[in-house]
Scaffold this motif. Structure first.
Motif, short mmCIF file in Angstrom:
data_model
loop_
_atom_site.label_atom_id
_atom_site.label_comp_id
_atom_site.label_asym_id
_atom_site.label_seq_id
_atom_site.Cartn_x
_atom_site.Cartn_y
_atom_site.Cartn_z
N ALA A 1 -9.21 2.15 9.29
CA ALA A 1 -8.42 3.38 9.30
C ALA A 1 -8.79 4.30 8.14
O ALA A 1 -8.73 5.53 8.26
CB ALA A 1 -6.92 3.06 9.24
N CYS A 2 -9.18 3.71 7.03
CA CYS A 2 -9.50 4.49 5.84
C CYS A 2 -11.01 4.69 5.66
O CYS A 2 -11.46 5.23 4.65
CB CYS A 2 -8.93 3.80 4.59
N GLY A 3 -11.80 4.23 6.64
CA GLY A 3 -13.25 4.40 6.57
C GLY A 3 -13.88 3.65 5.42
O GLY A 3 -14.89 4.08 4.85
N HIS A 4 -13.33 2.50 5.09
CA HIS A 4 -13.78 1.70 3.94
C HIS A 4 -14.80 0.67 4.36
O HIS A 4 -14.61 -0.01 5.38
CB HIS A 4 -12.57 1.00 3.31
N ILE B 1 0.80 -1.24 0.00
CA ILE B 1 0.00 0.00 0.00
C ILE B 1 0.83 1.28 0.00
O ILE B 1 0.31 2.33 -0.37
CB ILE B 1 -1.00 0.03 1.18
N LYS B 2 2.08 1.21 0.42
CA LYS B 2 2.91 2.42 0.47
C LYS B 2 3.04 3.04 -0.92
O LYS B 2 3.39 2.35 -1.88
CB LYS B 2 4.30 2.12 1.01
N GLY B 3 2.72 4.33 -1.01
CA GLY B 3 2.84 5.04 -2.27
C GLY B 3 1.62 4.90 -3.17
O GLY B 3 1.58 5.47 -4.26
N LYS B 4 0.62 4.16 -2.71
CA LYS B 4 -0.57 3.92 -3.54
C LYS B 4 -1.72 4.84 -3.12
O LYS B 4 -1.81 5.26 -1.97
CB LYS B 4 -1.06 2.47 -3.36
N PRO B 5 -2.60 5.13 -4.07
CA PRO B 5 -3.83 5.86 -3.69
C PRO B 5 -4.64 5.02 -2.70
O PRO B 5 -4.64 3.78 -2.78
CB PRO B 5 -4.58 6.01 -5.02
N VAL B 6 -5.33 5.68 -1.79
CA VAL B 6 -6.16 4.99 -0.81
C VAL B 6 -7.16 4.07 -1.51
O VAL B 6 -7.35 2.92 -1.09
CB VAL B 6 -6.88 6.00 0.11
N LYS B 7 -7.75 4.54 -2.59
CA LYS B 7 -8.73 3.74 -3.31
C LYS B 7 -8.12 2.42 -3.80
O LYS B 7 -8.72 1.36 -3.69
CB LYS B 7 -9.28 4.53 -4.50
N ALA C 1 -5.47 0.92 -2.49
CA ALA C 1 -5.18 0.12 -1.30
C ALA C 1 -6.43 -0.61 -0.83
O ALA C 1 -6.37 -1.78 -0.43
CB ALA C 1 -4.62 1.01 -0.19
N MET C 2 -7.58 0.06 -0.91
CA MET C 2 -8.84 -0.57 -0.49
C MET C 2 -9.24 -1.69 -1.47
O MET C 2 -9.78 -2.72 -1.05
CB MET C 2 -9.95 0.45 -0.38
N GLN C 3 -8.94 -1.51 -2.73
CA GLN C 3 -9.21 -2.57 -3.70
C GLN C 3 -8.33 -3.80 -3.40
O GLN C 3 -8.78 -4.94 -3.52
CB GLN C 3 -8.97 -2.07 -5.13
#
Length: 145
Positions: free
Chosen positions: A138-141, A77-83, A85-87
């Motif tokens: 943490a990301c509200g997903h 996930i480091k360096g990735k968009p939150v979206k 990372a959630m995928q």
């Protein structure tokens, strides 16, 4: 070397590795995840800016599977968009549930594919998913089910 031994070695390497065990400088999110059934206890720290996870790390203790899964997740996930990372979290959880088994689809998970066999060990599933569930919180997903 049989493929099972390679996967076992990947899990062992990540569980012993310290490269993701640290504190994040100026985190925007700090969230603790606990698996009371076996004592896994992690604190996930993220620094997000403009929808990108700039940095991520963790502290805590637990079994080799929980520690390896957390380290693998952070590498992804480091360096990735939150979206994105959630995928990845959705894909990982679908793999652990046995809902996604296609290796071509799972290649996106890189080393985390080594945990695919956990789906056949119900007592270890909570260990493998702890970090990923903590990341979602943490990301509200809201996870896909």
């Amino acid at each position: 070397m049989p493929i099972d031994n390679i996967y076992t070695e990947i899990v062992a390497e990540h569980s012993r590795s310290a490269h993701n065990r640290r504190h994040v400088e100026n985190p925007t999110t700090v969230l603790r995840g606990v698996n009371p059934s076996c004592g896994d206890d992690i604190t996930l720290e993220l620094r997000e800016k403009n929808g990108i996870i700039e940095d991520a790390a963790f502290t805590g203790d637990g079994c080799a599977i929980s520690q390896a899964s957390t380290s693998m997740m952070i590498d992804l996930i480091k360096g990735k968009p939150v979206k994105e990372a959630m995928q990845m979290a959705d894909l990982f959880l679908a793999m652990i549930k046995g809902n996604v088994t296609d290796e071509a689809q799972l290649e996106e998970l890189e080393d985390a594919m080594a945990l695919q066999g956990i789906s056949h060990m119900p007592a270890r599933v909570k260990c493998a998913v702890l970090a990923w569930r903590t990341l979602e919180d943490a990301c509200g997903h809201t996870p896909k089910e």
